[in-house]
Write a protein that holds these residues in place. Structure first.
Motif, short mmCIF file in Angstrom:
data_model
loop_
_atom_site.label_atom_id
_atom_site.label_comp_id
_atom_site.label_asym_id
_atom_site.label_seq_id
_atom_site.Cartn_x
_atom_site.Cartn_y
_atom_site.Cartn_z
N GLU A 17 0.83 -1.20 0.00
CA GLU A 17 0.00 0.00 0.00
C GLU A 17 0.87 1.26 0.00
O GLU A 17 0.63 2.19 -0.76
N ARG A 21 1.47 4.11 -3.01
CA ARG A 21 1.22 5.53 -2.73
C ARG A 21 2.49 6.39 -2.86
O ARG A 21 2.46 7.46 -3.47
N ASP A 22 3.60 5.90 -2.29
CA ASP A 22 4.81 6.74 -2.17
C ASP A 22 6.00 6.21 -2.94
O ASP A 22 7.07 6.82 -2.90
#
Length: 189
Positions: A17, A21-22
């Motif tokens: 996750e 996202r990053d």
């Protein structure tokens, strides 16, 4: 599932996750915060971020191989199975930005090497399906080692180069186009 394995599973999911996202900028502190545990607890399971990334890669490819096996065992024509199995990627990984090989090479070369190793191994079921398709006249006879290298090199290039992404072509669209060109050729029939 014991507590240690359950924690590993949860950490992999949180890592995925955060990676979605990053990218590679995610931190173990972010993972700890999301899970409401200490970094010390994470480091008891994974001694480093690289160890977590390696486990994430191995898990991703385990799922990919499982999906390929379900495709091989499921319904469909040989041509449909070939198309699906060559570009198999579990649904949960389609949103993952895998086009970070260049950063992996720079920051985590061991992880990049593991990705390449997975891309180049585990081909036996796919090669057997290709042999079957050639034997049944679904595709013409070709050199399987050459075809395997073409596919592996294309996938690795798609992972490492953002040129297609900059042109509005997603990783999954690139894979789909690659398999269309390989199976249907360039010539208009």
């Amino acid at each position: 599932m014991d507590e240690h394995n359950e924690l590993r599973t949860r950490l992999r999911a949180v890592g995925m996750e955060l990676f979605r996202r990053d990218g590679l900028r995610f931190t173990m502190q972010q993972a700890a915060a999301m899970m409401h545990i200490s970094k010390k607890t994470i480091y008891a399971v994974y001694p480093s971020k690289e160890a977590l990334l390696l486990d994430m890669v191995d898990d991703a490819f385990t799922r990919i191989h499982a999906r390929k096996q379900r495709i091989l065992d499921g319904p469909g024509t040989l041509a449909e199975k070939l198309r699906a199995v060559i570009i198999a990627l579990p649904e949960e990984y389609t949103a993952l930005d895998l086009q970070q090989m260049d950063l992996l090479d720079e920051k985590y070369p061991g992880v990049a090497a593991r990705v390449r190793e997975h891309l180049e191994t585990g081909w036996e079921p796919t090669l057997a399906l290709l042999e079957q398709a050639m034997g049944e006249g679904v595709i013409r006879r070709v050199s399987l080692p050459v075809l395997q290298r073409m596919i592996s090199a294309s996938i690795e290039d798609f992972l490492a180069d953002r040129t297609l992404d900059a042109q509005g072509i997603s990783y999954m669209d690139a894979l789909d186009e690659m398999i269309s060109i390989l199976l249907e050729g360039l010539l208009v029939r």
